[in-house]
Every structure is written in structure tokens, then in C-alpha cells.
Motif scaffolding. Sequence first.
Motif, PDB file in Angstrom:
ATOM      1  N   HIS A   1      18.634  71.091  18.923  1.00 26.22           N
ATOM      2  CA  HIS A   1      18.144  70.580  20.207  1.00 26.22           C
ATOM      3  C   HIS A   1      19.175  69.662  20.859  1.00 26.22           C
ATOM      4  O   HIS A   1      20.072  69.142  20.204  1.00 26.22           O
ATOM      5  N   VAL A   2      18.999  69.473  22.149  1.00 27.41           N
ATOM      6  CA  VAL A   2      19.713  68.448  22.905  1.00 27.41           C
ATOM      7  C   VAL A   2      18.660  67.651  23.659  1.00 27.41           C
ATOM      8  O   VAL A   2      17.828  68.230  24.365  1.00 27.41           O
ATOM      9  N   ARG A   3      18.686  66.352  23.491  1.00 34.23           N
ATOM     10  CA  ARG A   3      17.742  65.471  24.206  1.00 34.23           C
ATOM     11  C   ARG A   3      18.556  64.506  25.063  1.00 34.23           C
ATOM     12  O   ARG A   3      19.500  63.886  24.579  1.00 34.23           O
ATOM     13  N   VAL A   4      18.178  64.389  26.339  1.00 32.43           N
ATOM     14  CA  VAL A   4      18.869  63.508  27.279  1.00 32.43           C
ATOM     15  C   VAL A   4      17.852  62.561  27.892  1.00 32.43           C
ATOM     16  O   VAL A   4      16.760  62.975  28.285  1.00 32.43           O
ATOM     17  N   ALA A   5      18.197  61.275  27.950  1.00 30.90           N
ATOM     18  CA  ALA A   5      17.330  60.279  28.575  1.00 30.90           C
ATOM     19  C   ALA A   5      18.153  59.427  29.532  1.00 30.90           C
ATOM     20  O   ALA A   5      19.345  59.174  29.296  1.00 30.90           O
ATOM     21  N   ILE A   6      17.529  59.001  30.612  1.00 32.92           N
ATOM     22  CA  ILE A   6      18.137  58.087  31.575  1.00 32.92           C
ATOM     23  C   ILE A   6      17.362  56.779  31.537  1.00 32.92           C
ATOM     24  O   ILE A   6      16.131  56.771  31.523  1.00 32.92           O
ATOM     25  N   GLY A   7      18.088  55.667  31.499  1.00 36.81           N
ATOM     26  CA  GLY A   7      17.447  54.365  31.538  1.00 36.81           C
ATOM     27  C   GLY A   7      18.187  53.437  32.477  1.00 36.81           C
ATOM     28  O   GLY A   7      19.264  53.762  32.992  1.00 36.81           O
TER      29      GLY A   7
ATOM     30  N   GLU B   1      13.330  61.682  30.768  1.00 37.56           N
ATOM     31  CA  GLU B   1      13.803  62.231  29.493  1.00 37.56           C
ATOM     32  C   GLU B   1      13.467  63.717  29.421  1.00 37.56           C
ATOM     33  O   GLU B   1      12.438  64.150  29.934  1.00 37.56           O
ATOM     34  N   ARG B   2      14.341  64.488  28.766  1.00 37.23           N
ATOM     35  CA  ARG B   2      14.092  65.925  28.643  1.00 37.23           C
ATOM     36  C   ARG B   2      14.813  66.470  27.422  1.00 37.23           C
ATOM     37  O   ARG B   2      15.898  66.005  27.067  1.00 37.23           O
ATOM     38  N   THR B   3      14.193  67.465  26.779  1.00 38.99           N
ATOM     39  CA  THR B   3      14.753  68.086  25.576  1.00 38.99           C
ATOM     40  C   THR B   3      14.791  69.602  25.754  1.00 38.99           C
ATOM     41  O   THR B   3      13.862  70.193  26.300  1.00 38.99           O
ATOM     42  N   GLU B   4      15.873  70.225  25.295  1.00 35.17           N
ATOM     43  CA  GLU B   4      16.004  71.682  25.327  1.00 35.17           C
ATOM     44  C   GLU B   4      16.551  72.170  23.986  1.00 35.17           C
ATOM     45  O   GLU B   4      17.341  71.470  23.336  1.00 35.17           O
ATOM     46  N   PRO B   5      16.164  73.378  23.560  1.00 36.96           N
ATOM     47  CA  PRO B   5      16.714  73.933  22.311  1.00 36.96           C
ATOM     48  C   PRO B   5      18.143  74.405  22.506  1.00 36.96           C
ATOM     49  O   PRO B   5      18.568  74.710  23.628  1.00 36.96           O
ATOM     50  N   ILE B   6      18.877  74.460  21.392  1.00 38.21           N
ATOM     51  CA  ILE B   6      20.246  74.959  21.419  1.00 38.21           C
ATOM     52  C   ILE B   6      20.561  75.535  20.045  1.00 38.21           C
ATOM     53  O   ILE B   6      20.022  75.074  19.030  1.00 38.21           O
TER      54      ILE B   6
ATOM     55  N   VAL C   1      22.824  56.464  30.217  1.00 43.18           N
ATOM     56  CA  VAL C   1      22.342  57.760  29.732  1.00 43.18           C
ATOM     57  C   VAL C   1      22.463  57.799  28.213  1.00 43.18           C
ATOM     58  O   VAL C   1      23.452  57.340  27.644  1.00 43.18           O
ATOM     59  N   GLY C   2      21.433  58.333  27.567  1.00 40.73           N
ATOM     60  CA  GLY C   2      21.475  58.589  26.136  1.00 40.73           C
ATOM     61  C   GLY C   2      21.403  60.086  25.890  1.00 40.73           C
ATOM     62  O   GLY C   2      20.599  60.786  26.508  1.00 40.73           O
ATOM     63  N   VAL C   3      22.255  60.587  25.009  1.00 41.42           N
ATOM     64  CA  VAL C   3      22.284  62.015  24.667  1.00 41.42           C
ATOM     65  C   VAL C   3      22.196  62.135  23.152  1.00 41.42           C
ATOM     66  O   VAL C   3      22.956  61.493  22.423  1.00 41.42           O
ATOM     67  N   ASP C   4      21.262  62.942  22.678  1.00 48.18           N
ATOM     68  CA  ASP C   4      21.081  63.145  21.241  1.00 48.18           C
ATOM     69  C   ASP C   4      21.196  64.628  20.920  1.00 48.18           C
ATOM     70  O   ASP C   4      20.378  65.431  21.378  1.00 48.18           O
ATOM     71  N   PHE C   5      22.236  64.986  20.162  1.00 49.77           N
ATOM     72  CA  PHE C   5      22.380  66.356  19.678  1.00 49.77           C
ATOM     73  C   PHE C   5      21.802  66.440  18.273  1.00 49.77           C
ATOM     74  O   PHE C   5      22.229  65.700  17.373  1.00 49.77           O
TER      75      PHE C   5
END
Length: 391
Positions: free
Chosen positions: A93-99, A108-113, A85-89
Motif C-alpha cells: 500500500h501507499v498512504r498519503v496524509a496532509i497536515g 488522507e488517502r490509501t491505495e494498493p500497490i 505531507v506524510g507518505v507511508d509505503f
Amino acid sequence: MSAHPAPGSTASLRAANQRRVMAELQSGGGSPVSQAELARATQLAPATVSNIVRDLSKAGLVDTVVGSGRRGMAVSISRNAGLVVGVDFGHRHVRVAIGDLAGVVLAERTEPIASDHPHTAGLDLAVLLLEALLASLERSANEVVSVGMGLPAPVNDDGVVMASGILPGWVGVMASETASERFGAPTYVENDANLGALAEYRVGAGSGHSNMVFVKVSSGVGAGLIVRGSLYRGAAGTAGEIGHLTIDDQGPLCRCGSRGCLEAYTSVGMAEAMLADQFPGATIDVLVRAAHDGNVAALRTFEEAGLHLGWGLAMLANLINPSAIVVGGDMVHAGDILLDSVRVGLRRHVLPTVAANTAVVAAELGDRASVIGALLLAIESTELIPTHGVG
């Protein structure tokens, strides 16, 4: 996770050789490779490769198929070897990806924060995104073997977040330990610009450049440094904090408390503030469109930002002499309006030989550079086979 083997030990050498084989398999995107090809690419003895493949296969990390003709045994990373899993703050935004362990992004999915969110709220949202992505893939959390996480802040060797004006809710947090507990898997935390550098070097615009700089120009300005093919972090994890190079000690106040920092002349906040009268409340992409449509104020804002950025990068280029500078982040959405000015600013302030041998290019991975880097970090940090489990 079990303890890592002692440096220089037989177990350490065996683990290093396993990683060489896995890295070669990953470089092909998961396509099958013959054992003979692995031996040539890794420069390991065929018998050593054969033993490594046997151990990796026994651990469920690779699949083997009898090849045809002279190819011999073909090897590929198993799709059932586990998930990373990759997580980018980011600032907002927060972006999460699974590989998978082959480096293929599965979801992969991104949400605002909010930028002032407490770290607990940020991790809660990241966990929710991860759970949603796992459900969409019909996979389970116990398949996650490793997590890589990026933050727009310096992170020391103990995984503690140091001073950050971008995400104040994370300062002082033992991010690696806290995130590992929340995700239920070993989590490795790194500065987002460093992860961007890792990704662009491995699979993006910096490919083939063993000495390169990735600079992320968004809410903040930071750089990731690749030196001789490896990420350079410095003594305390703060290498590449070029946003706080002083351009003019009588210049505008920076969020760090100093005056005239590079960031005060080149960041998204600067552009928004400069154009607030004409474009109140506008996002950076609105300002970019205005510049491309010929708005003089917007054009000059990006051009001036580029000149100052080139000046700051010139200091770095004179010091480490990279063959490529890869520019990413929200400001690079302006394209050559920004980059042409960066190149001019760089040429004005570097030695002629440096100017002639340093390419300035846009990031290929765009806004995804840091999350791709986080996935690569997770893959590289994954313990392949516990050392006590290998005969």
C-alpha cells in the motif's frame, strides 16, 4: 532550503528556541496559548519568548491575538503557515496524509500497490494521491513546505535505502533526494517502524514513556526505539531490526537468507503459509476472524507467533529496559490472542525486574502510526525561518 546554522552558534540557539516554542504550540493541537504560558512551558525568559513570537509572526508562522485579563498576548500556529505531507509505503500500500504545522491531519488517502513495484512507480502513485488530496482541500502544491516519508527498510543518514526484502525496487535508491525532486519539497525519509515509534510516543500508546519500543509486525518485523525521549537510529540507521534475530539456527528459512529469524515465526507471511491449507488465499484479517471464531489452527498460529515475538522482545527488553512495548502492524489485529502470548513469552525470557516494569500494549494509532510519524517528521524537519532572514 538554506544551510542549517553551525552548532553552538547564536543562530543555532535562536533556531532551537524557535522550535521549542513551536513544539509547545503544536502540543496543544493548535489552541491559542499565552506568551506567559509559553515562557513557563519552555523555560525561556519572557523577553526571549516575546522576540521569538515577533519573528514567527513576521514570518507568517503564528497568529497573535490580544488576550483578556491576565492572559496577555495569545499565540497560535497560523493555519496559513504551510502544509506538511506524510507518505507511508507498506508492503502492498501507499498512504498519503496532509497536515498543517499544528499537527492537524486535514486529508488522507490509501491505495494498493504491488510489492515488487519500482521506486519510480511508487513515487508516481504517491504524487497522484497528493495532487488529489490538495485538490479536495482546494490548496496548492506550493503550500507544501516539507514531506516525511516512511519505508519498510533501513535508511542510512544520507537517505539511501539499504537491503530490503519487502520493497526490493527501492534498494540502493537515494530516497530523500529522489523524492524531494518528485514532490517539489524537501523530503525526509525514515524507516517505517521508527516513524511508528515517534507517533506512538508523541500521541499514542507510548505517551509518557521516555524509554519505549514500538514493534511493527506485518510482512516484516521491525522495531523503533525511543531512548530518553529521542528516536535511536544506531550508527548506520539499522537499530531495531529485530526481525532478523536468530531464534533457532536450524529453523525455517527467512527471506534474508538466514534460518530461524524471528520474522520467520511471527510475520503475516508465516500466518498465511501455516493456514494456507484451511484458508487458501485468505488475508490476515480473515485469519484473525477465524481465530476469534474459535478455529483451533488459527488460534494456535497466533498464539505461537506471540510466544516467539515475546522471546525476541525479551532480548531487546533485557538490553534497553523500556517501560513500554507498543505492538502494531497487521498481526496485532488479533488483539489479546496475540498480545497475551507476547506477554507470556516476554516473562519467560526477561529478568524479573524487567518483567514487572514493562507494559506490553497494542498501538493506539493502528495502521496509521507510520503516516502520522511521517507527518511529525515533516513538521520537525521544517526550517521555520531561514537564519539569514532573522535580525
